[in-house]
Each structure stands twice: as C-alpha cells, then as structure tokens.
Write a protein that holds these residues in place. Structure first.
Motif, PDB file in Angstrom:
ATOM      1  N   THR A  32       1.896   6.205  31.404  1.00 32.37           N
ATOM      2  CA  THR A  32       1.225   7.509  31.328  1.00 32.37           C
ATOM      3  C   THR A  32       0.404   7.791  32.574  1.00 32.37           C
ATOM      4  N   ALA A  33       0.227   6.786  33.421  1.00 28.21           N
ATOM      5  CA  ALA A  33      -0.513   7.015  34.667  1.00 28.21           C
ATOM      6  C   ALA A  33       0.424   7.638  35.689  1.00 28.21           C
ATOM      7  N   ASN A  34       1.495   6.921  35.988  1.00 26.14           N
ATOM      8  CA  ASN A  34       2.565   7.440  36.860  1.00 26.14           C
ATOM      9  C   ASN A  34       2.011   8.026  38.154  1.00 26.14           C
ATOM     10  N   GLY A  35       0.984   7.340  38.663  1.00 21.99           N
ATOM     11  CA  GLY A  35       0.385   7.783  39.922  1.00 21.99           C
ATOM     12  C   GLY A  35      -0.485   9.011  39.809  1.00 21.99           C
ATOM     13  N   ALA A  36      -0.771   9.457  38.582  1.00 18.03           N
ATOM     14  CA  ALA A  36      -1.554  10.688  38.401  1.00 18.03           C
ATOM     15  C   ALA A  36      -3.034  10.426  38.648  1.00 18.03           C
ATOM     16  N   ALA A  37      -3.722  11.454  39.113  1.00 14.01           N
ATOM     17  CA  ALA A  37      -5.174  11.367  39.246  1.00 14.01           C
ATOM     18  C   ALA A  37      -5.786  11.339  37.860  1.00 14.01           C
ATOM     19  N   ASP A  38      -6.996  10.821  37.788  1.00 17.77           N
ATOM     20  CA  ASP A  38      -7.645  10.682  36.483  1.00 17.77           C
ATOM     21  C   ASP A  38      -7.833  12.035  35.801  1.00 17.77           C
ATOM     22  N   ALA A  39      -8.023  13.080  36.603  1.00 22.93           N
ATOM     23  CA  ALA A  39      -8.260  14.404  36.031  1.00 22.93           C
ATOM     24  C   ALA A  39      -7.019  14.974  35.362  1.00 22.93           C
ATOM     25  N   THR A  40      -5.825  14.551  35.776  1.00 21.39           N
ATOM     26  CA  THR A  40      -4.584  15.067  35.189  1.00 21.39           C
ATOM     27  C   THR A  40      -3.951  14.095  34.209  1.00 21.39           C
ATOM     28  N   ARG A  41      -4.462  12.877  34.156  1.00 20.75           N
ATOM     29  CA  ARG A  41      -3.838  11.887  33.278  1.00 20.75           C
ATOM     30  C   ARG A  41      -4.063  12.214  31.810  1.00 20.75           C
ATOM     31  N   ALA A  42      -5.158  12.929  31.491  1.00 24.66           N
ATOM     32  CA  ALA A  42      -5.428  13.282  30.100  1.00 24.66           C
ATOM     33  C   ALA A  42      -4.265  14.055  29.507  1.00 24.66           C
ATOM     34  N   GLY A  43      -3.692  14.999  30.288  1.00 23.79           N
ATOM     35  CA  GLY A  43      -2.552  15.765  29.815  1.00 23.79           C
ATOM     36  C   GLY A  43      -1.328  14.904  29.605  1.00 23.79           C
ATOM     37  N   GLN A  44      -1.146  13.901  30.462  1.00 30.20           N
ATOM     38  CA  GLN A  44      -0.005  13.002  30.286  1.00 30.20           C
ATOM     39  C   GLN A  44      -0.158  12.162  29.018  1.00 30.20           C
ATOM     40  N   ILE A  45      -1.393  11.785  28.702  1.00 27.85           N
ATOM     41  CA  ILE A  45      -1.618  10.998  27.490  1.00 27.85           C
ATOM     42  C   ILE A  45      -1.388  11.842  26.251  1.00 27.85           C
ATOM     43  N   THR A  46      -1.883  13.091  26.236  1.00 25.63           N
ATOM     44  CA  THR A  46      -1.646  13.940  25.059  1.00 25.63           C
ATOM     45  C   THR A  46      -0.158  14.216  24.877  1.00 25.63           C
ATOM     46  N   SER A  47       0.570  14.423  25.969  1.00 27.62           N
ATOM     47  CA  SER A  47       2.024  14.626  25.865  1.00 27.62           C
ATOM     48  C   SER A  47       2.710  13.382  25.323  1.00 27.62           C
ATOM     49  N   TRP A  48       2.236  12.224  25.756  1.00 26.71           N
ATOM     50  CA  TRP A  48       2.784  10.943  25.273  1.00 26.71           C
ATOM     51  C   TRP A  48       2.500  10.754  23.786  1.00 26.71           C
ATOM     52  N   VAL A  49       1.295  11.083  23.357  1.00 24.24           N
ATOM     53  CA  VAL A  49       0.951  10.961  21.929  1.00 24.24           C
ATOM     54  C   VAL A  49       1.815  11.908  21.100  1.00 24.24           C
ATOM     55  N   ILE A  50       2.049  13.111  21.600  1.00 25.88           N
ATOM     56  CA  ILE A  50       2.887  14.070  20.873  1.00 25.88           C
ATOM     57  C   ILE A  50       4.297  13.519  20.684  1.00 25.88           C
ATOM     58  N   LYS A  51       4.853  12.904  21.731  1.00 24.19           N
ATOM     59  CA  LYS A  51       6.200  12.327  21.607  1.00 24.19           C
ATOM     60  C   LYS A  51       6.217  11.200  20.577  1.00 24.19           C
ATOM     61  N   LEU A  52       5.150  10.395  20.550  1.00 25.62           N
ATOM     62  CA  LEU A  52       5.075   9.316  19.559  1.00 25.62           C
ATOM     63  C   LEU A  52       4.967   9.871  18.141  1.00 25.62           C
ATOM     64  N   LEU A  53       4.164  10.923  17.973  1.00 26.49           N
ATOM     65  CA  LEU A  53       4.019  11.523  16.645  1.00 26.49           C
ATOM     66  C   LEU A  53       5.341  12.133  16.176  1.00 26.49           C
ATOM     67  N   LYS A  54       6.084  12.733  17.096  1.00 29.79           N
ATOM     68  CA  LYS A  54       7.397  13.266  16.743  1.00 29.79           C
ATOM     69  C   LYS A  54       8.339  12.138  16.326  1.00 29.79           C
ATOM     70  N   ARG A  55       8.271  11.019  17.023  1.00 28.15           N
ATOM     71  CA  ARG A  55       9.141   9.891  16.678  1.00 28.15           C
ATOM     72  C   ARG A  55       8.782   9.346  15.292  1.00 28.15           C
ATOM     73  N   ILE A  56       7.472   9.247  15.034  1.00 25.47           N
ATOM     74  CA  ILE A  56       7.035   8.786  13.708  1.00 25.47           C
ATOM     75  C   ILE A  56       7.561   9.730  12.626  1.00 25.47           C
ATOM     76  N   ALA A  57       7.494  11.033  12.894  1.00 26.06           N
ATOM     77  CA  ALA A  57       7.986  12.019  11.924  1.00 26.06           C
ATOM     78  C   ALA A  57       9.486  11.857  11.693  1.00 26.06           C
TER      79      ALA A  57
END
Length: 967
Positions: free
Chosen positions: A431-456
C-alpha cells in the motif's frame, strides 16, 4: 387500553373521510407511521386512500434544492473553514471531535433562527448591548454577566485564547455556509432555515397533520405558523392532565412546551377528554428494581417476559433501553421461545468483529510494517490471520499461520513468504508503493475496500444478518472516506486516518430491519415517541441515562444561549421528562430497573424522574432488588482424591509399561513438593501454561538460547582437543565473531525455529538485539570463569542422564525412568583432587542460600531458598556418578550451579555446599538422598494419598493455575 394513535386515527377519519391521498401526516420519527396506517384502516372499516407519511426532517429536505451532507463531509469542510479563518493548522483528527461540537452549535443557531453575528459578538462590542432593542433586560444582563468574567485586569491566558477563538466564530460560520452552498449542500439547521425564510417555497399537499410533537425549534414553529395561515395545518398533541395541570405552585417540566404551543397550534382532539388525556392517574402496577450491574438487568429480561403473559402480548410489550450499550446483552438474554421480536435501536458497529478486523488491518499497514526493510512484524500479521474473518480473505490463512509460527518462527516475514495465494497477496499488498505519506491514506482505504469486497464475495453463504449488516456499514464508511480523499476534500496522513476511523466507528450503529407492528418491541427512548404499551420494562434508568446528556457541552456558554433562546440544559431536561412521563401515562404494568452500584463513574442513583413519581404521584410503588445469585469466586483449594481415572492418567504419563517414553524429571518432583495440586493440573490433567506469542524473549527462552549457544561453543572446543586449555579459552575470547556466530545459531534454532539445513539471515528486532548482547556478555563471562578452572576436560554437553526407578505405591510396583538433561559434565582437578562436576547454568538474577543438610532438600518450606535446584543437581550427579559411560574411573562427583550473574571474585566456586562445606563427593549423601526421594515419589503414586494443596500463600500468588484451583 386504547392508544394515542388510535384516537388520532378515529378523529382523522371522522373529519377527513377515507380519501387521504392529498394529506401528509408528519411525525417526529418514522416508527409511528405503520401503526397509524393500521389504525386508520380499522377506524374506517373499509379501504382507505392512504395519506403520505413523512418525518419533520424529510419534510424540510423535500422543499430544498440543497442536500444535507453526511457528517464526515460536513466536519471536513468545517475544518477547512476553521483553518482559513483562524490560521490555526489543527490536525483533522484533533479537530474532528470538537468540530462536531461546533457544527452542533451552528445547527442550533439556525434551527432557533438566531443571528450568528450577534451570538458571537466580540468583547469589544459589549457597550452596544445597552442599546439592543431586540433583547429583554434579563437577556442583556445575562450576556453582561458572562462577559464580565473576561474583562478583569488579571486576564488569564485561557481567557485570552477563548476570546481570540470566539472572535472568529462568526467568520467561520459565514465562510462555512458559503463553502457548503457552493457545493449544493448544507447542514440540517441551515437547510431548515432556508426553507422557512424562502417565500418561494410551496407546500403542495392540501392538508398537513402534525402528530405527537413536543419541543419545537423556531424553524419548526415558523413552518407550523406558515401552514396554519394557509389553512393547511392540523395538530395532534399527546399529553396527560398529570403534567399539564397549571394549578400547582410550579408547572411540571414535562408539560412545559406543549402548554405553551396549544394557543398557537390548537389540539384537534379535546384536551379535556379524560379517556384520552387523563391516564396517568389510572391504576398502575409500578415496580422499581435496583441491580448491582448492567448485565444483571439484561438477564432479568427473560424472566420478566415470561411473567404475567407479557411475551404473549406481542407489540403491547416493550423493553426500553435508557443505556443503548445494553443492546448486545439484551439480545443474548431474550428467551428462545420469544417468537417475533422487533429491535429498533442500532447495534454499535464498534462491538462487531468487523471493527476489530479493520483495526488489525490498519495496524498491519502502519505499526506492523517495517518500511525500511519492506517486511511485516509477526505480531501484527498474527492479529489478522487469527481473526475469525480471515478465512473469508484466504482459505490459506491457517496454513500461513502455521508456516510462520510453528514450522518456523519468522518474526519479520517478507511478502514472498506471506503471499501464498490470491487472497493473501491482496492482504499483504504494497500500500506504500513509493507514495508520500500524505497520499498513502487513500491507498490504504482503497486496499481496505478491496478486502471488504473479497470478504463479501467469499461469505455469500453466511446466514448471520448482523455480519452482513456490519460488513455493509463498514464498507459504506470506508468507501465514503475513500471518496473524500480521492476528491481532495479530505487530506490526511495515515495516522490521522487511523484515529479518524476509530472516532467514526465508535459513533456509528448498525440499524436493525424488521416489521415494527409485530412482536415484543426492543427500543431506545427516542423510538418510543407516539407509541403506547401495556407492559413496559425500562432498563438502566439512572441519573445520567434518563435524562441523557444533560451537560451543556458547547462553545456557546449557558448565559449567551439563554439570552439568544438557544437550546440549553433546561430544554433537554424538559424534553426527556416529557418522553419519560408520556411513555408511562397509558401503561398499566411498569417495571423500571436502575443500577445501584457506585463504580466506573456511575453514582448509583435512580433517575430524578423516578423520584418525582415517588413524591408527586399517588401511585403505590413496589421496590425490589436484583441479586446476582452468585458468590464471588474465592480461591478455596481442595484436595483431589486419586480416583481410578486419575491414576490411569498418572500412570499413562509415568509408567514404562504403558508409556515407553515415560520420564520422571526433577522438575516434576519439585512441582509435587511445591504444591501437589499444581503437579496434578500440569502432569495429570495436562493443562499447560500459556506461552506468550510476542516478539520479546521470556526467561525460559532466554535461558534456552544461552544453554544452546554454550553447547555450540564447547562442542567446537572439545572437538578440536581433548583438554580445554587456558590458551584455547583465551583465543576464543579474542574472537568475538565466533561467540556471536554461536549465539546467532542458537537464536535461529530456539527462537526462530529454523530447521537444520535451512539457511536464512538472522533478523532481530530491538528487544532481541538487547537480549543477544546480554547473552554474548554472559557467554564471555562463562568462558572467563572456565579460564580460571582450566585445564579441564568436557565429558558431556546437554547430556541425558537417566536410570530406571522402581516405585512401591499402594501395594503395587511401578517402573519408570528418572532423570533429565545436564547442561555440562566436566572433569577437573583442583585442591579437592580430581573429580567430575555436573554443572547446571543459571542465568537468573536470584542468588541462592546454601542449605544446611540433605533433609532441607526435601523440605517444601525451603523452596524459597531454591531447594529445587539442589534436588535437580544432586539427582543428576548421582546418576552420572553411577554411569559406567560417564564415570568409568569412578571419580567423585560434585553438583555445581553456575550463576552467571554472580561470578565476581577470583575464588568463585559453583560447587553446591551444605552449610559452608562444598559437596566434593555426592556419593556421601546417596543413601539418605535415595531414601527421601523414594518416599516422595512413592507418595506421589500412592492411590490412597490424595493430592493436597499447599499451605504457602506465596506459592499460590504466582501459581499459573490459581484461577481454576478449587473450582
């Protein structure tokens, strides 16, 4: 009992007929509409053109082009206005809590149609108050009283900071509303105010019927007046003569607001009709019950429902929660035969397993991720893999957990180790993928959404509706945050995201869906409005829960609120007083519980409204108390008789005829002497002590690593030469890398569980590095001690010393093996002559006291002096001394305990002593030692001698079985 809504339905039909298509019926909340619809059909006795049902909130929203933003979006925009107007760069997660408070103040200002500029008047404008015509003298005096506290010469820093902030609130209010309007949005109060002040707004229905309102904000009163002036509004008030009577010295607070509205908005029903409005005085069975805990109240629900036909009464029975956090306990306390039940209040999202999974996922990508080495920390990986919902992410989660914990202890696994299938590849996605700390939050929320979809996707067959609802609610929240981050409305770092998610989850509940007109009703206080019940159970009716939230937390002080006619504590108390008394007025069977325990901030006081009824009403109130029916769990150890089953378990562990691997160790004998029940739990019941799954190193693992590293070093030395010479030891001390390699090998084997033949670079965390350095220091100290003793020969390292042992117990003969593993056996020559030493390394800090004689070794009261160390060392020494393989020359044997931390001094000698005399030949004590140990072991296996608890409280305090002992 005829309910209020039945009277309303009958009156509507009589006045408006059965064609109500052009009628809109407005309630404070949605719940009452289904009940009224049913009553309308009954009153008409024929088909009815149903009216349109809505809530006051939806009525306002339907007449505005603006939309009410969700709370997250509203606070984010308020934060931007705050920063722009004050120049204070407050982090969003710090601002979020009191941003909600400020938003509530703005909402209150607009709903009461106050002038925000005048509410937030600066101190410099106080002289203008004398000429303000719109305020009464009392209001002006209240404001002056407030501001006088901030004009003293000895102004404090707190006052100055408050006034600086106060002077900006008006600017924030204006900027915030402009910001929202530009986006076609508003908060609720602003939208309400626009509707009632916009003369172009048209209300298209022919008739508007308002049912069951109490406190009206100014915007609502303005709306009522407008519709009344057009001849479209009708009003139905739910009240009772008990709290509406004006002949007392003080008007009852429950009727304060309705009494002030009746002249402007007259009641469609006859306010003097005793059958409708004089029910509180009717006969009622009222019971007050005190309880010591909240959970006991919840458990009482089942019994209450089964009594007096309450459960069979269906929707005429209600369980009302003044403390809605009791919902979980109440749900699990409902009787199995309850049939239909309708739950209205929401289930806290924070109590769902999905919230703990989300916290574990975020922690995995923050605290659990080592960005410098692109690896994860085992503790955080295990937190996710051990979660019950991990199986919905990957069916291989258990396999992975075993691979990194049991097959090997991988404290810093990399992605190649973790990503063994698609689900786990997603879980450990970069989820870091070289991203700055200010933009990594969006990558983490997108990652959590994909996990929640998989759980569903993987939980499609899951039948639990609460699981599905919590999953949907969590997905909605995270998806909203992700959208705000993507749009630029929310700019936060990962830590702020973590805190913000926690705050949002804590304030979110999962709504229950069901048929409200069927079954026993379980609800919060606000859901009871307009509804009446015959049987009523009110839980947790404590001061602080009823009335709820009577504190006046706000940026606007009470005196200014009072002056500008905003909502105050007085309003809130009066509103809850109405809710409480209205709920009781038509019920005939009332049971009210409250918590009488003084703990955790609870004062143990019943609600003030309960006290009012006791003092002011004529009802006889029965008072009872609930008791848990349980006694505190007191440790009361009892002896355990050796039944046939227990003896079978004991022999299965130690009898060679049943178990060829049977081994009776000194540790088992010492545990038996320490406490026979402790021996019973460990060796007979096979209940093992829990091992911490942590990245740290406990004393047991630390000692094992030291022993293994010492074994590696001396195996290398003894493999090169028969006698360990001083020069060899000096050479080893001059080669720190050799010692470090031995320690690293021991860590790999003992801690990281790397199997022989596997090669992997050793990776340590901070605590492990500290422990590694200490073990290296201890090894050097051991070598320095041996240097003083050199030359000597190594006879055995980590050597198993065992012999057959015959037990005579209860007329039976039992054969076992007694012994264990010796750290080191060496052959030395000193002033006492040539002899064998059986050496046990001790890395602990406690120094032992010499025992006086052999009897003290078997005296349980001497365990504090570590008599258990004596027993182990002497037993091993006796077995080694009689071994032809270990002692072919029949040399004297000395037991030795080498305490690494207490080796200072040139005359240090690890040989055990009785008194001051070193034990230079253990065989001198063989006969007496053998008699004593046989006596103890025979008692251990004698079926006629029970396992008896120790009388030493100090042993019980540190016993791992103390919690279950005596149960």
């Amino acid at each position: 009992m005829k309910t209020f809504l039945e009277y309303v339905a009958r009156d509507i039909v009589s006045k408006h007929g059965t064609n109500l298509a052009d009628t809109m019926i407005v309630f404070p909340n949605k719940r009452a509409s289904l009940f009224l619809n049913e009553y309308l059909v009954r009153a008409a006795g024929k088909p009815v053109w149903s009216p349109v049902y809505t809530t006051i909130s939806d009525l306002f929203r339907e007449h505005s082009d603006l939309i009410v933003g969700d709370n997250i979006k509203l606070v984010c925009d308020l934060h931007k206005s705050f920063v722009a107007c004050t120049g204070i760069d407050e982090p969003l997660d710090h601002f979020y809590g009191w941003g909600q408070l400020l938003l509530s103040d703005f909402d209150d200002i607009d709903k009461n149609m106050a002038d925000a500029g005048k509410v937030f008047a600066n101190l410099k404008d106080i002289h203008e108050l004398d000429g303000v015509a719109y305020l009464s003298p009392e209001q002006i005096e209240a404001i002056k009283t407030f501001f006088s506290n901030f004009t003293e010469d000895h102004d404090s820093e707190l006052k100055r900071r408050f006034l600086r902030l106060w002077s900006k609130f008006g600017d924030i209010y204006s900027d915030y509303n402009e910001r929202l309007t530009a986006q076609g949005m508003a908060y609720e109060g602003a939208l309400y105010r626009r509707v009632v002040t916009d003369t172009a707004v048209e209300f298209s229905h022919g008739s508007y019927i308002f049912v069951g309102f109490n406190l009206l904000q100014k915007v609502e009163r303005q709306l009522f007046k407008h519709l009344k002036s057009e001849g479209k509004a009708r009003f139905y008030w739910d009240l009772d003569k008990y709290y509406m009577a004006a002949d007392g010295p003080v008007q009852h607070e429950a009727g304060h607001y309705i009494s002030s509205y009746l002249s402007d908005f007259p009641n469609e029903l006859d306010s003097h009709a005793t059958d409708i409005y004089d029910n509180f005085a009717a006969n009622k069975q009222i019971t007050y019950i005190s309880a010591p805990t909240e959970n006991i109240q919840a458990r009482y629900v089942s019994k209450w429902l089964h009594d007096n036909g309450r459960m069979a009464a269906g929707r005429s029975t209600a369980v009302v929660l003044c403390n809605e956090s009791l919902l979980n306990a109440v749900i699990h306390s409902l009787p199995d035969d309850i049939g239909s039940v309708n739950i209205t209040t929401g289930y806290p999202l924070s109590q769902s397993p999905l919230s703990s999974l989300l916290y574990a996922l975020i922690a995995l990508q923050t605290s659990g991720y080592d960005a410098n080495h692109d690896r994860y920390r085992l503790h955080y990986v295990n937190a996710v893999l051990n979660h019950p919902y991990a199986c919905y992410i990957s069916a291989g989660s258990k396999e992975l957990h075993k691979a990194i914990n049991t097959d090997a202890k991988v404290y810093f696994p990399d992605r190649a180790t973790l990503c063994i299938d698609d689900g786990l590849s997603l879980l450990f996605e970069d989820t870091a993928n070289g991203a700055a700390d200010a933009t990594r939050a969006g990558q983490i929320t997108s990652w959590v959404i994909k996990l929640l979809k998989r759980i569903a996707d993987n939980s499609a067959d899951e039948k639990d509706p609460l699981f599905k609802e919590s999953l949907f609610k969590m997905y909605t929240l995270v998806n909203r945050l992700d959208g705000l981050i993507a749009s630029g409305d929310l700019t936060i770092d990962v830590i702020t995201l973590q805190r913000l998610l926690n705050q949002i989850i804590q304030s979110t509940s999962i709504p229950f869906h069901g048929e409200p007109a069927v079954g026993v009703q379980v609800m919060g206080v606000l859901e009871t409005r307009n509804l009446d019940f015959d049987h009523l159970l009110i839980l947790s009716c404590n001061e602080g829960n009823m009335p709820k939230g009577v504190n006046d937390t706000s940026f606007i002080p009470y005196s200014i609120r009072k002056a500008h006619e905003l909502t105050t504590v007085d309003n809130k108390v009066a509103v809850y007083s109405y809710y409480f008394h209205r709920l009781l007025q038509r019920a005939t069977d009332i049971t009210i519980l409250y918590n009488n325990a003084v703990s955790n901030g609870n004062a143990g006081e019943m609600s003030r409204f309960m006290l009012q009824i006791m003092v002011e009403s004529n009802h006889a109130i029965a008072q009872k108390a609930l008791q848990s029916g349980q006694t505190p769990a007191v440790c009361n150890p009892r002896e355990v008789k050796k039944s046939g089953h227990i003896m079978d378990n004991l022999l299965a562990r130690f009898d060679l005829s049943r178990n060829p691997q049977a081994l009776l160790t000194p540790s088992a004998i010492n545990r038996y002497m320490r406490c026979q029940l402790q021996f019973y739990y460990n060796y007979v019941c096979n209940i093992k002590e829990l091992q911490d799954d942590d990245e740290g190193i406990d004393n047991r693992v630390f000692g094992n690593i030291f022993h293994l590293a010492a074994q590696y070093i001396y195996e290398q030395l003894s493999g090169r030469q028969d006698v360990i010479t001083p020069s060899a030891l000096k050479s080893l001390l001059s080669q720190p890398a050799a010692i470090e390699r031995a320690v690293d090998s021991a860590f790999n084997s003992e801690l990281f569980k790397i199997k022989a033949g596997r090669v992997r670079a050793t990776e340590y965390n901070g605590l492990q590095l500290i422990n590694r350095a200490v073990i290296i220091m201890y090894l050097r100290r051991l070598i320095e001690i041996d240097l003083k003793q050199a030359p000597f020969s190594i006879v055995g390292l980590e050597e198993d010393v065992r012999r057959d042992f015959v037990i005579q117990a209860g007329g039976s003969t039992i054969s076992t093996t007694i012994g264990g593993r010796v750290d080191r056996i060496d052959r030395i020559s000193d002033g006492a002559g040539e002899r064998l030493r059986v050496v046990d390394y001790k890395t602990g800090g406690k120094k032992i006291k010499p025992l006086p004689d052999i009897e003290a070794v078997f005296d349980p009261s001497r365990l504090k002096d570590h008599s258990d160390y004596y027993l182990q060392a002497m037993l091993y020494s006796l077995i080694a001394g009689e071994s032809a393989q270990l002692n072919p020359a029949n040399l004297p044997v000395s037991p030795a305990l080498l305490f690494i931390q207490h080796t200072a001094g040139d005359d240090y000698d690890p040989t055990l002593c009785f008194g001051k005399a070193p034990i230079t030949d253990v065989m001198e004590h063989r006969d007496r030692f053998s008699e004593q140990i046989k006596e103890k072991v025979n008692d251990m296996f004698n079926p006629d001698i029970p396992f008896v608890p120790t009388a030493d409280d100090n042993i019980c305090k540190t016993c791992p079985y103390a919690a279950i002992c005596g149960l």
